[in-house]
Design a protein around this motif. Structure first.
Motif, PDB file in Angstrom:
ATOM      1  N   UNK A  31       0.834  -1.200   0.000  1.00  0.00           N
ATOM      2  CA  UNK A  31       0.000   0.000   0.000  1.00  0.00           C
ATOM      3  C   UNK A  31       0.875   1.260   0.000  1.00  0.00           C
ATOM      4  N   UNK A  32       1.934   1.268   0.797  1.00  0.00           N
ATOM      5  CA  UNK A  32       2.843   2.425   0.858  1.00  0.00           C
ATOM      6  C   UNK A  32       3.473   2.670  -0.509  1.00  0.00           C
ATOM      7  N   UNK A  33       3.936   1.596  -1.165  1.00  0.00           N
ATOM      8  CA  UNK A  33       4.531   1.745  -2.502  1.00  0.00           C
ATOM      9  C   UNK A  33       3.516   2.335  -3.480  1.00  0.00           C
ATOM     10  N   UNK A  34       2.295   1.795  -3.454  1.00  0.00           N
ATOM     11  CA  UNK A  34       1.249   2.273  -4.356  1.00  0.00           C
ATOM     12  C   UNK A  34       0.898   3.737  -4.065  1.00  0.00           C
ATOM     13  N   UNK A  35       0.772   4.066  -2.794  1.00  0.00           N
ATOM     14  CA  UNK A  35       0.466   5.447  -2.414  1.00  0.00           C
ATOM     15  C   UNK A  35       1.554   6.388  -2.925  1.00  0.00           C
ATOM     16  N   UNK A  54      -4.334   7.883   2.805  1.00  0.00           N
ATOM     17  CA  UNK A  54      -4.136   7.465   4.192  1.00  0.00           C
ATOM     18  C   UNK A  54      -5.472   7.287   4.891  1.00  0.00           C
ATOM     19  N   UNK A  55      -6.411   8.180   4.639  1.00  0.00           N
ATOM     20  CA  UNK A  55      -7.738   8.044   5.228  1.00  0.00           C
ATOM     21  C   UNK A  55      -8.432   6.781   4.726  1.00  0.00           C
ATOM     22  N   UNK A  56      -8.296   6.488   3.440  1.00  0.00           N
ATOM     23  CA  UNK A  56      -8.870   5.263   2.883  1.00  0.00           C
ATOM     24  C   UNK A  56      -8.261   4.026   3.554  1.00  0.00           C
TER      25      UNK A  56
END
Length: 80
Positions: A31-35, A54-56
């Motif tokens: 998720x961090x990479x995608x964000x 981040x909220x999602x």
């Protein structure tokens, strides 16, 4: 939002088995990479994009916590 993310991540982690913790960690890193791919361009960070992402993710973590408390922690649900 980051503080909530960390709090919810740790709360969920505390309810998981070791193998589930590994799955969650892999999911979180993905998720961090995608964000970062979606919200960073060169050296410019799209703050609104990061906040919404981040909220999602916080909502996703909260849903997993609710699941753990009601029907049990579902391994398949952690890998998202």
């Amino acid at each position: 939002a980051d503080a909530d993310l960390n709090k919810n991540y740790q709360a969920l982690r505390a309810k998981l088995s070791n193998s589930q913790k590994n799955i969650l960690k892999r999911s979180q890193l993905g998720w961090i990479r995608e964000r970062d791919q979606n919200c960073v361009s060169g050296t410019t960070v799209d703050v609104q994009c990061r906040l919404e992402s981040t909220q999602d993710r916080n909502h996703w973590l909260i849903e997993r916590l609710r699941e753990c408390k009601t029907v049990g922690c579902k391994t398949a649900a952690l890998d998202d």
